[in-house]
Motif scaffolding. Sequence first.
Motif, PDB file in Angstrom:
ATOM      1  N   VAL A 140       0.857  -1.185   0.000  1.00  0.00           N
ATOM      2  CA  VAL A 140       0.000   0.000   0.000  1.00  0.00           C
ATOM      3  C   VAL A 140       0.894   1.236   0.000  1.00  0.00           C
ATOM      4  N   CYS A 141       0.608   2.156  -0.901  1.00  0.00           N
ATOM      5  CA  CYS A 141       1.388   3.392  -1.003  1.00  0.00           C
ATOM      6  C   CYS A 141       0.932   4.350   0.096  1.00  0.00           C
ATOM      7  N   THR A 142       1.831   4.660   1.014  1.00  0.00           N
ATOM      8  CA  THR A 142       1.467   5.494   2.156  1.00  0.00           C
ATOM      9  C   THR A 142       1.965   6.932   2.037  1.00  0.00           C
ATOM     10  N   TYR A 143       2.652   7.261   0.940  1.00  0.00           N
ATOM     11  CA  TYR A 143       3.206   8.609   0.789  1.00  0.00           C
ATOM     12  C   TYR A 143       3.020   9.155  -0.617  1.00  0.00           C
ATOM     13  N   ARG A 144       2.999  10.485  -0.671  1.00  0.00           N
ATOM     14  CA  ARG A 144       3.257  11.213  -1.904  1.00  0.00           C
ATOM     15  C   ARG A 144       4.689  11.713  -1.755  1.00  0.00           C
ATOM     16  N   PHE A 145       5.481  11.546  -2.801  1.00  0.00           N
ATOM     17  CA  PHE A 145       6.899  11.875  -2.757  1.00  0.00           C
ATOM     18  C   PHE A 145       7.200  13.069  -3.645  1.00  0.00           C
ATOM     19  N   PHE A 146       7.906  14.057  -3.101  1.00  0.00           N
ATOM     20  CA  PHE A 146       8.414  15.176  -3.881  1.00  0.00           C
ATOM     21  C   PHE A 146       9.905  14.927  -4.073  1.00  0.00           C
ATOM     22  N   ILE A 147      10.328  14.814  -5.309  1.00  0.00           N
ATOM     23  CA  ILE A 147      11.723  14.497  -5.602  1.00  0.00           C
ATOM     24  C   ILE A 147      12.554  15.777  -5.540  1.00  0.00           C
ATOM     25  N   VAL A 148      13.399  15.850  -4.543  1.00  0.00           N
ATOM     26  CA  VAL A 148      14.297  16.986  -4.368  1.00  0.00           C
ATOM     27  C   VAL A 148      15.507  16.817  -5.273  1.00  0.00           C
TER      28      VAL A 148
END
Length: 189
Positions: A44-52
């Motif tokens: 289950v995907c538990t995050y939204r990721f912002f790629i720094v």
Amino acid sequence: MKSQLADYLNRYTTFDSEEIDLIFNSLSQKIFQKKEYLLEQYQVCTYRFFIVEGLVRYFKTDSNGNENISIFGIENWWITNLDSFVNEIPSHNTIQALEKTIVLCISKNDLELLYEKVPKLERAFRLITERMLIAIQRKDEIYMKQSSKERYNGLVDQIPNFTQRVPQYMIASYLDITPEYLSEIRKNS
């Protein structure tokens, strides 16, 4: 990192420094080494990721073990499995770092709390999601009309230095062609 995130979010709507601080403080930083998974298939995907910083691929592995890459994510992009994240169901896709990747991530609960505290963030995410969906639709429409060579050249034009960062077989998977045919295209370009 905070100024990078602020610059990105302010492209969609204007946030003051207090709002940026609140948003930034709700995010956690994670570092993934090359080949590490941000999300594994059936998890289950538990995050939204912002790629720094870094590069990831979003792909599905079929029953024959073939990987079908549908998205690459680079700096200043959000990436997640939206269906899994929103509906809290297992993902059919995988997100993997292709190089050392630094992300800022936010859970669904923290994001919902932020939407209440900073309502314009919800508008920003709606616009981000709309643009992402439009890009996916355009990719599908354009790819049906373009030759393999045109698709490859378009990718090279859109994301400079991309082909130096990604193995050829992954680019071929993304373009839905064989690595051998991609090699011919590159040789003749």
